[in-house]
Design an enzyme around this catalytic site. Structure first.
Site, PDB file in Angstrom:
ATOM      1  N   VAL A 224      34.265  12.947 -25.034  1.00 53.29           N
ATOM      2  CA  VAL A 224      33.016  13.647 -24.724  1.00 53.29           C
ATOM      3  C   VAL A 224      33.014  14.132 -23.277  1.00 53.29           C
ATOM      4  O   VAL A 224      32.709  15.300 -22.994  1.00 53.29           O
ATOM      5  CB  VAL A 224      31.810  12.709 -24.968  1.00 53.29           C
ATOM      6  N   HIS A 484      11.036  31.950 -39.107  1.00 51.77           N
ATOM      7  CA  HIS A 484      12.015  33.040 -39.062  1.00 51.77           C
ATOM      8  C   HIS A 484      11.697  33.959 -37.892  1.00 51.77           C
ATOM      9  O   HIS A 484      10.526  34.285 -37.678  1.00 51.77           O
ATOM     10  CB  HIS A 484      11.961  33.834 -40.361  1.00 51.77           C
TER      11      HIS A 484
HETATM   12  P1  NAD Z   1      35.503   8.881 -25.097  1.00 48.80           P
HETATM   13  O1  NAD Z   1      35.745   7.613 -25.795  1.00 48.80           O
HETATM   14  O2  NAD Z   1      34.534   9.849 -25.652  1.00 48.80           O
HETATM   15  O3  NAD Z   1      36.872   9.674 -24.938  1.00 48.80           O
HETATM   16  C1  NAD Z   1      37.986   9.134 -24.301  1.00 48.80           C
HETATM   17  C2  NAD Z   1      39.212   9.864 -24.811  1.00 48.80           C
HETATM   18  O4  NAD Z   1      40.303   9.480 -24.008  1.00 48.80           O
HETATM   19  C3  NAD Z   1      39.553   9.522 -26.252  1.00 48.80           C
HETATM   20  O5  NAD Z   1      39.785  10.705 -26.985  1.00 48.80           O
HETATM   21  C4  NAD Z   1      40.811   8.681 -26.123  1.00 48.80           C
HETATM   22  O6  NAD Z   1      41.688   8.814 -27.220  1.00 48.80           O
HETATM   23  C5  NAD Z   1      41.423   9.254 -24.853  1.00 48.80           C
HETATM   24  N1  NAD Z   1      42.324   8.350 -24.160  1.00 48.80           N
HETATM   25  C6  NAD Z   1      42.191   7.017 -23.970  1.00 48.80           C
HETATM   26  N2  NAD Z   1      43.239   6.550 -23.238  1.00 48.80           N
HETATM   27  C7  NAD Z   1      44.025   7.615 -22.961  1.00 48.80           C
HETATM   28  C8  NAD Z   1      45.240   7.785 -22.229  1.00 48.80           C
HETATM   29  N3  NAD Z   1      45.827   6.755 -21.638  1.00 48.80           N
HETATM   30  N4  NAD Z   1      45.781   9.021 -22.155  1.00 48.80           N
HETATM   31  C9  NAD Z   1      45.170  10.085 -22.754  1.00 48.80           C
HETATM   32  N5  NAD Z   1      44.023   9.977 -23.456  1.00 48.80           N
HETATM   33  C10 NAD Z   1      43.458   8.765 -23.538  1.00 48.80           C
HETATM   34  O7  NAD Z   1      35.127   8.468 -23.592  1.00 48.80           O
HETATM   35  P2  NAD Z   1      34.606   9.333 -22.378  1.00 48.80           P
HETATM   36  O8  NAD Z   1      34.767  10.784 -22.635  1.00 48.80           O
HETATM   37  O9  NAD Z   1      35.193   8.722 -21.173  1.00 48.80           O
HETATM   38  O10 NAD Z   1      33.074   9.014 -22.410  1.00 48.80           O
HETATM   39  C11 NAD Z   1      32.631   7.651 -22.374  1.00 48.80           C
HETATM   40  C12 NAD Z   1      31.380   7.495 -23.157  1.00 48.80           C
HETATM   41  O11 NAD Z   1      30.275   8.046 -22.439  1.00 48.80           O
HETATM   42  C13 NAD Z   1      31.383   8.243 -24.467  1.00 48.80           C
HETATM   43  O12 NAD Z   1      31.983   7.484 -25.485  1.00 48.80           O
HETATM   44  C14 NAD Z   1      29.938   8.430 -24.743  1.00 48.80           C
HETATM   45  O13 NAD Z   1      29.471   7.277 -25.378  1.00 48.80           O
HETATM   46  C15 NAD Z   1      29.337   8.543 -23.358  1.00 48.80           C
HETATM   47  N6  NAD Z   1      29.053   9.973 -23.078  1.00 48.80           N
HETATM   48  C16 NAD Z   1      28.211  10.623 -23.919  1.00 48.80           C
HETATM   49  C17 NAD Z   1      27.950  11.954 -23.713  1.00 48.80           C
HETATM   50  C18 NAD Z   1      27.029  12.662 -24.647  1.00 48.80           C
HETATM   51  O14 NAD Z   1      26.311  11.998 -25.386  1.00 48.80           O
HETATM   52  N7  NAD Z   1      27.021  13.983 -24.671  1.00 48.80           N
HETATM   53  C19 NAD Z   1      28.547  12.629 -22.664  1.00 48.80           C
HETATM   54  C20 NAD Z   1      29.418  11.935 -21.847  1.00 48.80           C
HETATM   55  C21 NAD Z   1      29.651  10.594 -22.067  1.00 48.80           C
END
Ligand code: NAD
Ligand code: FAD
Length: 507
Positions: A224, A484
């Site tokens: 995200v 609409h």
């Molecule tokens: P995330 O879990 O959404 O994504 C992390 C990504 O990093 C995953 O796709 C994972 O596979 C990848 N990853 C993990 N280790 C890795 C590595 N060593 N090398 C490459 N890729 C790797 O976490 P995030 O984006 O850090 O966000 C954290 C949390 O914050 C989110 O899960 C969400 O709950 C919250 N958040 C929400 C929003 C929203 O609601 N719009 C926005 C930002 C954050």
């Protein structure tokens, strides 16, 4: 599904202060702090979970203090936690600024608007974001005051079942509370092989503060944060490369939606590299060289700034004395039951520091729930009806299981689908990408999930959340009048399409 809920009124409190007029309450409260610092409830953490819990406790007549340690860049206490200070709000402010810039530069011509050489004043953009953050964080202070929540600054540590030690600088004090709510949130995960340096290799907070547009921006993690903040800088002109360890793009999202989104994001210029195993990062001069391997072999990626966004971890550092008996699960979250009770009676935990999605609204809902429980009412969080939104362009919003999950679980369903391109409003606002997909139970017609890729998906999902909370059927939505021309007509048509009755497309 859809079980509800808690009572909205009624006062169960042992504290007689609350029968006095408000100004006397304030004087007596100050007296309380100086003399004994005894409260019905102490909430630790003033993020969206904690501050909501504290306000609701106070509304229910409980004497309530909320302790928070967050300070802004000038060392001033700042309420609102991650969400308001470095999360939801500042990221959305930058997403909005960058979207305007992108539209001016690339889409206004379609409307006949000619603007030559649009440029971006990054300092002004950041100042706007900071002003929004300040308005909201000060707003929480105002809400605390209005509701009679005592706000204490400092690091809180639970040292006994009803005793909290608060450290602010060199000063230490204690407070007593019959109930304690832990709402200490989460922190970014740091990769040991790519440690943050705060300048070139940063976490999400750093990525909200770049003073110049990085020419080349690397992002580790296509989750995200990676997609939202990657989009911000890509729209402003950075060449953005996102390295994602998994070979599947957005695995939590319905495949059809994720596949469409991935194609659109790539078209926008986000260079998303899946299956990338990052092995290290070296700084040389003003750049960072990231080494990674994938199916194609070993690679080096040179960037000016690197954002590491690989998830967040629950934050419980120095939060309690082990002798109190608060248990963590094997992933470091505070262990709670379905109603956010920890292993210690009278101690609750909510928000990012407990299981479930790390979302502000999930934490706030838990905050409301525990406040009611503490006040002696029944309460419940319906975890099955929590919407997700990714604020990219187009936005992605969903609620409930993906089609793939339904298949795996053997749940029979019908699918309805409607593309935004077939709605008049989407054409009028030049935002035709994406679709609404609705999955309803084959026999009962109850809406099981909705997946939206499109402009304003974050707003459109609200209708479905309400419908699902009331266990609505696709037919219920299909028989509901939608104005609409609006984008919400795509939700209506998707519901009609569940029974092959869509009007504005072939079924
Ligand atoms: P995330 O879990 O959404 O994504 C992390 C990504 O990093 C995953 O796709 C994972 O596979 C990848 N990853 C993990 N280790 C890795 C590595 N060593 N090398 C490459 N890729 C790797 O976490 P995030 O984006 O850090 O966000 C954290 C949390 O914050 C989110 O899960 C969400 O709950 C919250 N958040 C929400 C929003 C929203 O609601 N719009 C926005 C930002 C954050
Ligand atoms: P936090 O908001 O983390 O608050 C915890 C508070 O507790 C902090 O103020 C901290 O200083 C304080 N604290 C911790 N320990 C102590 C202690 N011992 N003593 C005193 N105080 C303490 N979620 C969404 O739903 N929508 C979004 O659009 C969204 N965007 C995001 C964008 C980014 C860049 C990030 C990083 C996150 C985003 N999130 C979003 C996630 C959201 O910010 C979190 O889910 C939410 O803030 C969690 O709320 P919380 O109250 O549990 O914890």
């Amino acid at each position: 599904m859809g079980s509800r809920r808690r009572s909205q009124s009624g006062l169960v409190t042992t504290n007689k202060l609350w029968t006095y007029p408000r100004f006397i309450q304030s004087i007596l409260q100050i007296g309380l702090i100086i003399m004994s610092e005894k409260y019905d409830v102490v909430v630790i953490g003033a993020g969206p979970a904690g501050y909501v819990a504290a306000i609701r406790c106070a509304q229910l007549g409980l004497s309530t203090a909320c302790i928070d340690e967050w300070t802004d860049d000038h060392g001033k206490p700042s309420l609102g936690g991650t969400c308001l200070n470095v999360g939801c709000i500042p990221s959305k402010a930058l997403l909005d600024s960058s979207e305007h810039f992108h539209r001016v530069s690339h889409e206004f011509q379609n409307h006949g608007i000619q603007i030559k050489d649009a440029s971006m004043d990054i300092k002004k953009m950041l100042a706007r974001k900071d002003k929004i953050v300040a308005t909201l964080t000060q707003g929480i202070q105002g809400l605390f005051k209005h509701n009679g929540v005592i706000n204490l600054h400092g690091h809180a540590r639970v040292i006994g079942k009803e005793t909290i030690e608060i450290t602010d600088g060199k000063q230490k004090r204690t407070a007593q509370a019959a109930s304690i709510v832990l709402a200490t949130g989460s922190r970014p995960i740091e990769l040991p092989i790519v440690p943050f340096d705060g300048t070139r290799i940063v976490d999400s907070s750093g990525a909200l503060e770049f003073q110049r547009i990085p020419k080349r921006l690397g992002v580790i993690g296509a989750g995200v944060i990676g997609l939202e903040l990657g989009s911000v800088w890509q729209r402003l002109g950075s060449q953005v490369v996102i390295l994602e360890a998994l070979t599947t793009f957005l695995p939590a999202v319905d495949r059809q939606i994720a596949t469409d989104a991935e194609r659109l994001f790539r078209q926008q210029g986000l260079d998303i590299r899946l299956g990338a195993n990052v092995t290290g990062a070296q700084q040389s001069g003003k750049s960072v060289s990231v080494s990674y391997s994938d199916n194609g072999g070993d690679h080096q990626l040179k960037v000016d700034r690197l954002v590491v966004a690989v998830g967040r971890r629950p934050y419980t550092e120095a939060l309690f004395d082990d002798r109190v008996g608060i248990e963590l699960d094997d992933r470091g979250y505070i262990k709670v039951d379905d109603e956010c009770r920890t292993s210690v009676p009278g101690v609750y935990a909510i928000g990012d520091v407990v299981r479930g999605p790390m979302l502000a609204h999930k934490g706030s809902e838990e905050g409301l729930c525990v406040a009611d429980l503490i006040a002696g009412h029944s309460a419940h969080v319906n975890y099955e009806v929590i919407p997700w939104v990714i604020y990219t362009d187009p936005e992605i919003a969903w609620i409930g299981p993906t089609e793939q999950q339904l298949k795996r679980q053997g749940i029979p369903y019908r699918a309805g689908m409607f593309p935004f391109a077939a709605t008049g409003r989407a054409l009028a606002i030049d935002n035709t990408a994406g679709r609404v997909k609705m999955l309803a139970h084959e026999q009962t017609d109850q809406v099981l999930s909705v997946h939206i890729l499109g402009s304003q998906a974050s707003e459109l999902i609200a209708e479905v959340v309400v419908a699902m909370e009331f266990s609505a059927s696709a037919e219920d939505i299909a028989r509901t009048v939608h104005a609409h021309p609006t984008l919400s007509e795509a939700v209506h048509e998707a519901a009609l399409s569940v029974h092959k009755r869509a009007i504005h497309r072939a079924n």
